[in-house]
Design a protein around this motif. Structure first.
Motif, PDB file in Angstrom:
ATOM      1  N   SER A 309       5.968   1.310  16.625  1.00  0.00           N
ATOM      2  CA  SER A 309       5.444   2.628  17.003  1.00  0.00           C
ATOM      3  C   SER A 309       4.021   2.525  17.543  1.00  0.00           C
ATOM      4  CB  SER A 309       5.485   3.575  15.797  1.00  0.00           C
ATOM      5  OG  SER A 309       4.653   3.104  14.755  1.00  0.00           O
ATOM      6  N   THR A 310       3.263   1.548  17.078  1.00  0.00           N
ATOM      7  CA  THR A 310       1.866   1.400  17.492  1.00  0.00           C
ATOM      8  C   THR A 310       1.739   0.706  18.849  1.00  0.00           C
ATOM      9  OG1 THR A 310       1.182   1.262  15.172  1.00  0.00           O
ATOM     10  CG2 THR A 310      -0.395   0.473  16.828  1.00  0.00           C
ATOM     11  N   TYR A 311       2.577  -0.316  19.089  1.00  0.00           N
ATOM     12  CA  TYR A 311       2.347  -1.176  20.242  1.00  0.00           C
ATOM     13  C   TYR A 311       3.422  -1.097  21.328  1.00  0.00           C
ATOM     14  CZ  TYR A 311      -1.124  -3.199  17.128  1.00  0.00           C
ATOM     15  OH  TYR A 311      -2.187  -3.364  16.290  1.00  0.00           O
ATOM     16  N   TYR A 312       4.489  -0.341  21.101  1.00  0.00           N
ATOM     17  CA  TYR A 312       5.562  -0.314  22.096  1.00  0.00           C
ATOM     18  C   TYR A 312       5.054   0.152  23.450  1.00  0.00           C
ATOM     19  CZ  TYR A 312      10.014   0.538  24.387  1.00  0.00           C
ATOM     20  OH  TYR A 312      11.056   0.505  25.289  1.00  0.00           O
ATOM     21  N   ASP A 313       4.351   1.279  23.480  1.00  0.00           N
ATOM     22  CA  ASP A 313       3.894   1.828  24.761  1.00  0.00           C
ATOM     23  C   ASP A 313       2.961   0.876  25.488  1.00  0.00           C
ATOM     24  OD1 ASP A 313       5.385   4.087  24.399  1.00  0.00           O
ATOM     25  OD2 ASP A 313       3.722   5.300  23.611  1.00  0.00           O
TER      26      ASP A 313
END
Length: 337
Positions: A309-313
Motif C-alpha cells: 500500500s505504501t510503495y505500489y504507486d
C-alpha cells in the motif's frame, strides 16, 4: 673485514637446480645422509665455492641430490595413476629405489617434483612399483554417493560413514578383499544413496512454481525433529520429485515450511530505478525488493500489505518523473517481470 670474515659457500646444486630433500646418499661411512644436510655441512666446515673440496663434493653427489624442478605446465608424474583412474598409495610400504630403501610416499613425491607424465622414466618407475605401492581402496558405496555424517556402529566402534571411508584408505582395505565385501554388505544401506535425477524441492508447488523456505522453522518428520532448511537439503540430495518421501513431505510440511515472498507490485511490472524512501533512506525500488527479500516478508502478511500500500504507486504504476528520460528506457519485460 669482508675478505677475512666472509666466504662464498659451496653450493651442491647448479643455478637452475634444487636440492632433493627426500634424497639420501652414503657419506663418511653413513648410508642415510640426507641431501639437505650438505648445506649445513658446507657452512660449519667453511667449504668455499670453487675449491677442490667443493668440486669433489659436487662431482660426487650433485647427480643424486639435485634436479631441475618441474614447471608444471604439463601434468606431473603420478605414481598411482593409470589412465584417468587414481589409486590410493600405501605410503608406509618400502621399496628399493634409486639405490636405497624408500617409502612409497618418498618415491611418489620424488616423481611428482622431477618428471612429467610423458617422461619415459615416469612410466618405467610406475610399472616397477605400482603393485607394491598402489591399491584400489574399498568403495563401500560402489559408485553411489556417501552420506558422510551418518553415525553407525562398525566392529563394535561408533563412527561415521566418512570416518570409515578414510579409515579404509589408511588401513589398506582393498577392493575385492573379504573385509571389503563384509563392509559393503553391512554398510551400503545406511551409508550410501543414489543422487536423484529429478531432485525433490520442498517448496516447489504442483504447477512448478517455486516458493521460499522458512529456514530455521523446526518441524517433525518421520519421528525426527529438524529444520525446514535441513529437511529440504536432505530431500534435494536424496529423493526424487515424484517419490513417496517427497510427496509426503510436501503434503505434510509445505504449509509450515514454505511461503510466497512479498512482492511490491503483486506480479505487476517493477520500475527498478524509481526512487523511494524507506526508513529515512532513499533507495531505488529495485534495491527495496532486496531489502524485503532479506527480511523474509511473506506475501499476505500485515508487513507485506503495508509495504504494497505504501510503495505500489511509486514503484509499479510507471516511470518516475524524478528520473530523466525514464519513460524512454528500454523495458525488456514491459508487460511483467
Amino acid at each position: 673485514l669482508m675478505q677475512h670474515c666472509c666466504f662464498d659457500k659451496c653450493l651442491l646444486c647448479g643455478e637452475n637446480e634444487q636440492i632433493d630433500w627426500d634424497g639420501y646418499v652414503t657419506f663418511e661411512g653413513k648410508d642415510d645422509v640426507s641431501c639437505g644436510s650438505f648445506d649445513w655441512y658446507f657452512t660449519t666446515n667453511v667449504i668455499e665455492e670453487g675449491t677442490a673440496q667443493c668440486d669433489q663434493m659436487q662431482n660426487a653427489f650433485s647427480k643424486q641430490c639435485c634436479y631441475e624442478p618441474m614447471d608444471y605446465s604439463t601434468p606431473a608424474c603420478s605414481l598411482c595413476k593409470q589412465g584417468e583412474i587414481w589409486y590410493e598409495i600405501n605410503g608406509t610400504a618400502e621399496v628399493f629405489f634409486d639405490g636405497l630403501s624408500r617409502t612409497c610416499t618418498d618415491v611418489s613425491n620424488s616423481l611428482f617434483r622431477k618428471y612429467d607424465e610423458q617422461n619415459g622414466f615416469c612410466a618405467a618407475v610406475r610399472n616397477e612399483y605400482f603393485d607394491a605401492c598402489c591399491f584400489e581402496k574399498c568403495d563401500i558405496c560402489q559408485g553411489s554417493l556417501l552420506d558422510a555424517n551418518v553415525e553407525i556402529a562398525y566392529n563394535g566402534t561408533a563412527t561415521t560413514c566418512l570416518e570409515l571411508g578414510i579409515r579404509f584408505a589408511a588401513d589398506i582395505v582393498q577392493e575385492g578383499s573379504e573385509e571389503c565385501k563384509a563392509a559393503k554388505s553391512a554398510l551400503f544401506e545406511p551409508c550410501c544413496y543414489q543422487s536423484p535425477l529429478d531432485p525433490c524441492v520442498l517448496c516447489t508447488s504442483a504447477d512448478g512454481k517455486a516458493g521460499e523456505i522458512r529456514e530455521n522453522q523446526d518441524v517433525n518428520f518421520y519421528g525426527s525433529t529438524t529444520t525446514c532448511s535441513d529437511l529440504n537439503s536432505f530431500l534435494v540430495a536424496r529423493e526424487e520429485q515424484l517419490g513417496f518421501m517427497c510427496q509426503a513431505a510436501k503434503a505434510e510440511l509445505q504449509d509450515s515450511c514454505c511461503f510466497e515472498k512479498c512482492d511490491i507490485c503483486a506480479n505487476g511490472n517493477l520500475y527498478w530505478d524509481n526512487p523511494v524512501e524507506f526508513n529515512g533512506v532513499t533507495f531505488a525500488c529495485g534495491e527495496l525488493t532486496w531489502i524485503i527479500t532479506g527480511n523474509m516478508y511473506e506475501g499476505g502478511s500485515d508487513e507485506c500489505n503495508h509495504i504494497q500500500s505504501t510503495y505500489y504507486d511509486k514503484c509499479c504504476s510507471g516511470p518516475s518523473p524524478d528520473i530523466p528520460n525514464a519513460a524512454n528506457k528500454c523495458e525488456i519485460c514491459p508487460n511483467g517481470k
